[in-house]
Design an enzyme around this catalytic site. Structure first.
Site, PDB file in Angstrom:
ATOM      1  N   HIS A 104       0.798  -1.225   0.000  1.00 34.01           N
ATOM      2  CA  HIS A 104       0.000   0.000   0.000  1.00 34.01           C
ATOM      3  C   HIS A 104       0.829   1.273   0.000  1.00 34.01           C
ATOM      4  CE1 HIS A 104      -4.365   1.293   1.179  1.00 34.01           C
ATOM      5  NE2 HIS A 104      -3.924   1.912   0.104  1.00 34.01           N
ATOM      6  N   ASP A 126     -10.085   0.155   3.579  1.00 35.34           N
ATOM      7  CA  ASP A 126      -8.963  -0.514   4.236  1.00 35.34           C
ATOM      8  C   ASP A 126      -9.351  -0.920   5.647  1.00 35.34           C
ATOM      9  OD1 ASP A 126      -6.389  -1.358   5.049  1.00 35.34           O
ATOM     10  OD2 ASP A 126      -5.404   0.328   4.074  1.00 35.34           O
ATOM     11  N   HIS A 128      -7.082  -0.835   7.892  1.00 36.02           N
ATOM     12  CA  HIS A 128      -6.096  -0.109   8.693  1.00 36.02           C
ATOM     13  C   HIS A 128      -6.102   1.384   8.373  1.00 36.02           C
ATOM     14  CE1 HIS A 128      -4.662  -4.293   8.050  1.00 36.02           C
ATOM     15  NE2 HIS A 128      -4.421  -4.236   9.346  1.00 36.02           N
ATOM     16  N   ASP A 130      -3.314   3.400   8.363  1.00 35.88           N
ATOM     17  CA  ASP A 130      -2.124   3.768   7.580  1.00 35.88           C
ATOM     18  C   ASP A 130      -1.671   5.194   7.868  1.00 35.88           C
ATOM     19  OD1 ASP A 130      -2.183   1.248   6.512  1.00 35.88           O
ATOM     20  OD2 ASP A 130      -3.133   1.838   4.640  1.00 35.88           O
ATOM     21  N   HIS A 143       4.137   0.572   4.398  1.00 37.14           N
ATOM     22  CA  HIS A 143       2.750   0.397   3.944  1.00 37.14           C
ATOM     23  C   HIS A 143       1.747   0.773   5.037  1.00 37.14           C
ATOM     24  CE1 HIS A 143       1.926  -4.104   5.275  1.00 37.14           C
ATOM     25  NE2 HIS A 143       2.482  -3.404   6.226  1.00 37.14           N
ATOM     26  N   ASP A 229      -7.435  -1.497  -0.545  1.00 37.23           N
ATOM     27  CA  ASP A 229      -6.579  -2.536   0.018  1.00 37.23           C
ATOM     28  C   ASP A 229      -7.448  -3.785   0.161  1.00 37.23           C
ATOM     29  OD1 ASP A 229      -5.168  -4.243   1.803  1.00 37.23           O
ATOM     30  OD2 ASP A 229      -4.102  -2.523   2.654  1.00 37.23           O
ATOM     31  N   ASP A 231      -7.243  -6.212   2.002  1.00 35.32           N
ATOM     32  CA  ASP A 231      -7.514  -6.657   3.376  1.00 35.32           C
ATOM     33  C   ASP A 231      -8.720  -5.948   3.979  1.00 35.32           C
ATOM     34  OD1 ASP A 231      -6.744  -4.211   4.627  1.00 35.32           O
ATOM     35  OD2 ASP A 231      -4.718  -4.924   5.027  1.00 35.32           O
ATOM     36  N   GLU A 278      -2.064  -4.899  -2.201  1.00 31.11           N
ATOM     37  CA  GLU A 278      -1.885  -5.904  -1.147  1.00 31.11           C
ATOM     38  C   GLU A 278      -2.429  -7.287  -1.489  1.00 31.11           C
ATOM     39  OE1 GLU A 278      -0.024  -5.549   1.462  1.00 31.11           O
ATOM     40  OE2 GLU A 278       0.220  -3.386   1.737  1.00 31.11           O
TER      41      GLU A 278
END
Length: 306
Positions: A104, A126, A128, A130, A143, A229, A231, A278
């Site tokens: 990412h 996402d 997360h 980040d 990332h 992303d 994830d 990712e």
């Protein structure tokens, strides 16, 4: 939609601990990206991959920042500078840049390129936030830092390749957050960014949440960057990612989200650039995650059931 998409591969895994996302660009193409985009009604031109040396050939601790830890920082800078140039040139040519990762951290370059001549709104799909910087990151993996970088947080403020002044906090919307460091949690709360967590999606539904995110990202901007992303999805749907977190969006919610983006784009022409990042084929099952990335990209550009 009358749009020409330029696919740009950035097979970089400098920003992550687990090796493998550098093969994500190949996996996504193998899953039929170009054919599916053309079925969605857009012309697709593949520019190939940027040439990126393998991480095993580099020293992760070279060129460390004065404070904190940021692995492969020189390499991340080099790749993102080239990504930014390629994205900016693609937009100058009247085409749409679709970035394939890679980890990412390539979003630092894609957002800088897209924001070079425009005020840019951002929707961040996402798990997360980040939002770490080198002196707060528990891992040193870049990332986990791309939004901090473009916003000029900490050491990134003075790094021209990272800081994108035309990306502003109030024009950023997270969708689907569910795994946030304690330090990041406080930063998000104090910032002007808007965070829609998985709880918001559970309570209100994905379509309402994404509509609100689009309102935020389009207010006072010239276009929207979508950073996806994989994830963001539940690991049952997308097993081939480097940092899976249980409790993500479902297959149908993900499609509904990208269809909602596409509907707004069809009406108002809001999309300016997009990342798919990712995908880790080493951890995947029969290329399932790459196939899903292709499906979601197709939904973003207009593919429908009917």
């Amino acid at each position: 939609m009358g749009r020409t998409i330029h696919v740009i591969g950035a097979p970089m895994d400098y920003g992550a601990d687990r090796r493998g996302v550098d093969m994500g660009t190949s996996a996504i193409r193998y899953a039929g990206l170009a054919d599916e985009l053309e079925k969605a009604g857009v012309e697709c031109f593949d520019q190939g991959d940027l040439l990126i040396p393998r991480a095993e050939e580099r020293d992760p601790d070279a060129n460390q920042p004065t404070e904190g830890n940021a692995k492969f920082l020189r390499e991340v800078e080099n790749v993102n500078s080239r990504v930014a140039e390629t994205v900016a040139e693609t937009l100058d040519d009247g085409a749409f840049p679709l970035l394939l990762g890679g980890d990412h951290s390539i979003a630092i370059g894609s957002m800088n390129g897209a924001a070079r001549d425009a005020d840019l709104g951002v929707i961040w799909f996402d798990a997360h936030a980040d939002l770490n910087i080198p002196d707060t990151s528990p891992s040193g993996n870049v990332h986990g830092m791309p939004l901090a970088a473009v916003l000029g947080r900490g050491m990134f403020e003075d790094l021209e390749w990272a800081h994108a002044p035309r990306v502003r906090e109030e024009s950023i919307a997270y969708v689907g957050l569910r795994s946030i460091d304690e330090h990041e949690r406080e930063l998000v709360r104090k910032s002007e960014m808007t965070a829609f967590t998985m709880s918001d999606i559970d309570e209100r539904g994905i379509t309402a949440v994404v509509e609100d995110a689009l309102d935020i990202a389009t207010t006072g901007t010239d276009g929207v960057h979508v950073s996806l992303d994989l994830d963001w999805l539940d690991p049952k749907e997308a097993p081939g990612v480097g940092t899976p977190v249980r409790g993500g969006v479902t297959y149908r919610e993900a499609h509904s989200a990208l269809e909602t983006v596409s509907n707004r784009d069809t009406d108002d022409g809001i999309l300016r650039s997009m990342d798919l990042v990712e995908v880790n084929p080493i951890l995947d099952e029969q290329n399932e995650t790459a196939n899903l990335a292709v499906e979601l990209a197709s939904s973003a550009f207009g593919k429908r059931i009917l």
